[in-house]
Scaffold this active site. Structure first.
Site, short mmCIF file in Angstrom:
data_model
loop_
_atom_site.label_atom_id
_atom_site.label_comp_id
_atom_site.label_asym_id
_atom_site.label_seq_id
_atom_site.Cartn_x
_atom_site.Cartn_y
_atom_site.Cartn_z
N PHE A 1 0.85 -1.19 0.00
CA PHE A 1 0.00 0.00 0.00
C PHE A 1 0.89 1.24 0.00
CE2 PHE A 1 -4.21 -1.65 1.98
CZ PHE A 1 -4.25 -2.68 1.05
N GLU A 2 0.65 2.12 -0.94
CA GLU A 2 1.43 3.34 -1.07
C GLU A 2 0.50 4.54 -1.16
OE1 GLU A 2 4.33 2.99 -4.20
OE2 GLU A 2 4.93 0.97 -3.61
N GLY A 3 1.09 5.70 -1.43
CA GLY A 3 0.28 6.92 -1.61
C GLY A 3 -0.56 7.25 -0.40
#
Length: 600
Positions: free
Chosen positions: A385-387
């Protein structure tokens, strides 16, 4: 001076003149100066400053001959405090003179509304003041002054707390009701009821003091699996420390934790661009070399940011002309697994933001991810999971007890998947440094708001799932400078960065500098170092020589350079890279170096 007495005499006289009999009012404590050594003429006597940040100076001063100077450093805001005895239901005025930028003067423990006064800029002495009323059961408060992270030293002088003095402080009673919660293989949670008059509690393990906390709970960490432990707690305040409580015993669970026990002692993890093409070109599953022990399929992505509905499909032939058929892809996965390799679905990536903000999204995540795992016969799940996938709501300040829905729902979803597939389920995570190591300095929006709410947001997920986690491989790339445990900033691209960042994961650290909220280190076999496979793969590429220096330092305590690790971790699991495709593009330099490295 007792300001009520003249009015009392006038009222008594008026009543007497009217032929009435009046009862004398109950005596009340006179307002007085309560702060001890508020002018710092006796140095720091009576004051406690964090991390040795404070000192008495002779210039500049506001009054007398001395003043306080305190210097913020790293994650320490140079807080100096003093606990004072007060009366319940009474009014007080806190005041003082300060110089510097972002200087705070405040009070906690009021039993009503704690608060502070502050100045953004005081090039010369400026007075700060704060009034407050104590609660019905409040007998002590803590007054403090502090600066702000990364700012120069500040000065404070003539600090005052004016109001009615409290009763003499007595040593609190011995705590009762100490209880141990459900242990893990490395932790035991402890709780106990509050003790009247206590300002802190001391926790003992096997008769040895291991922690001092202000709350009524503590989690013992860094324990040995399948081992009995004995704990006691005492209550303390400025008058002294109570006797220790009756001991409670707890035995940690069996060791291991996390799936993937069949991984080799040294594992190489790589991401395979299976659903898209980029400049590195498409690589078929069957063409992945045997060097790779864990292959993460990139990526499963949501139908929308908040749906929780994850989909995965092979790269379309129009984008990847050499893509294999779905049947051949599945057959190649089985062949890899027969050779002892693990194949996982990786969720997220740069473009696949996932926010499980509702229970419906959580349940859709479990259902859709299960479908992908079942369809392709996969070994587990990688969370990338990024951003803006993970962030902490205002007020969510304790990583041990998260309240933000996107965090809580993700933890619940992964635990559900783990329970469904059992002990052999492989769980890995690939957060960026911003979401993990930055938590040493900043966590969420901070105690006063205004910080990036994503800072350290992976910590509650990692902590809650540490006994289910197979591998954590933080991305040591595409990162800004990060402060290490030496309170120095480290920049990506060389051995120093990987040594400092990995040392934090293995040693543990106080979250946002709060020693009472300590993130325990992971087992070395749960940690791999994440690196880009080539200069084209991402910012922060590290040459093979520098990679080897980092491994030497972490596993052998050699070639460490200026950073000194807090241990030697010979069982560090290995390396992760973005990506298999980019390594192939770079003539397999990354994986060949891994295969050639001498670990012992």
């Amino acid at each position: 001076m007792d300001r009520t007495r003249p009015l009392s005499l006038l009222l008594a006289g008026a009543l007497a003149l009217g032929g009435l009999v009046a009862l004398a009012p109950a005596a009340q404590a006179a307002d007085s100066e309560l702060a001890r050594n508020g002018g710092f003429e006796a140095g720091l006597d009576g004051w406690s400053c964090t991390a040795g940040s404070g000192a008495a100076i002779t210039t500049p001063v506001h009054g007398g001959t001395k003043a306080l100077q305190a210097t913020p450093a790293g994650s320490d805001n140079a807080k100096c405090s003093q606990t004072l005895t007060v009366r319940p239901n009474s009014a007080y005025t806190l005041s003082g003179w300060v110089r510097g930028s972002y200087v705070y003067l405040g009070v906690t423990g009021t039993g009503t509304a704690d608060g502070y006064a502050w100045t953004q800029s005081a090039p010369d002495w400026q007075k700060l003041s704060k009034t407050f009323t104590t609660g019905a059961n409040t007998t002590s408060v803590t007054v403090y002054t502090h600066g702000w992270y990364g700012t120069p030293a500040y000065q404070a002088d003539d600090l005052s707390l004016f109001g009615p003095g409290g009763d003499p402080v007595t040593i609190p009673a011995t705590p009762t009701g100490l209880a141990a919660g459900s242990p893990t293989s490395t932790t035991v949670p402890l709780t106990w009821p509050a003790v009247a008059g206590a300002t802190s509690y001391k926790v003992y393990r096997g008769g040895t003091l291991v922690a001092t906390v202000t709350g009524t709970s503590y989690t013992a960490t860094g324990l040995t699996a399948n081992t009995p432990y004995s704990f006691q707690v005492s209550a303390a305040n400025s008058a002294g420390e109570s006797a220790k409580s009756t001991a409670v015993s707890a035995t940690t669970t069996s060791g291991g934790g996390g799936g993937g026990g069949e991984l080799p002692a040294r594992a190489l993890v790589g991401y395979l661009h299976s659903s898209f093409a980029n400049g590195s070109g498409y690589t078929r599953m069957a063409d992945v070399p045997d060097s790779w022990d864990v292959i993460n399929l990139a990526f499963g992505e949501p139908t929308s940011v908040t749906s929780g509905d994850i989909r995965f499909s092979l790269c379309p032939a129009t984008e990847c002309p050499n893509v294999e058929s779905a049947a051949d892809f599945k057959a190649a996965i089985k062949a890899k697994q027969a050779a002892g390799k693990k194949v996982l679905i990786s969720i997220g990536g740069q473009n696949g933001q996932v926010q499980l903000a509702t229970t419906a999204a959580r349940d859709a995540f479990v259902t859709s991810v299960s479908k992908i795992i079942d369809e392709y016969g996969l070994d587990g799940l990688d969370i990338d999971f990024e951003g803006h996938s993970l962030s902490l709501q205002n007020g969510d300040t304790d990583f041990r007890n998260p309240t933000s829905p996107v965090i809580v729902n993700l933890i619940q979803a992964i635990k559900t998947l783990k329970a469904k597939y059992g002990a052999k389920f492989v769980l890995t995570m690939a957060p960026e440094t911003f979401f993990v190591q930055l938590g040493y300095q900043f966590y969420g929006s901070g105690p006063w708001g205004g910080q990036d709410p994503r800072a350290g947001a992976y910590l509650p997920v990692i902590h809650a799932l540490r006994d289910d986690l197979t591998l954590l491989h933080v991305q040591d790339y595409n990162s800004g400078p990060i402060m290490g445990l030496d309170n120095q900033y480290h920049s990506m691209g060389g051995a120093d960065f990987h040594i400092a960042m990995t040392d934090m994961l293995l040693t543990g650290f106080p979250v946002a500098g709060n020693a009472e909220r300590f993130f325990p280190g992971l087992r070395p076999d749960q940690v791999a170092i994440g690196l880009p496979a080539s200069t084209q793969a991402g910012n922060g590429h590290t040459t093979p020589a520098e990679v080897n220096k980092a491994l030497d330092c972490l596993t052998k305590k050699t070639n460490c350079g200026t950073y000194q690790t807090h241990g030697t971790w010979s069982s560090l699991r290995g390396l992760m890279t973005w990506s298999i495709n980019w390594d192939r593009f770079n003539q397999w330099e990354f994986s060949r170096n891994f295969d050639a490295y001498t670990w012992n």
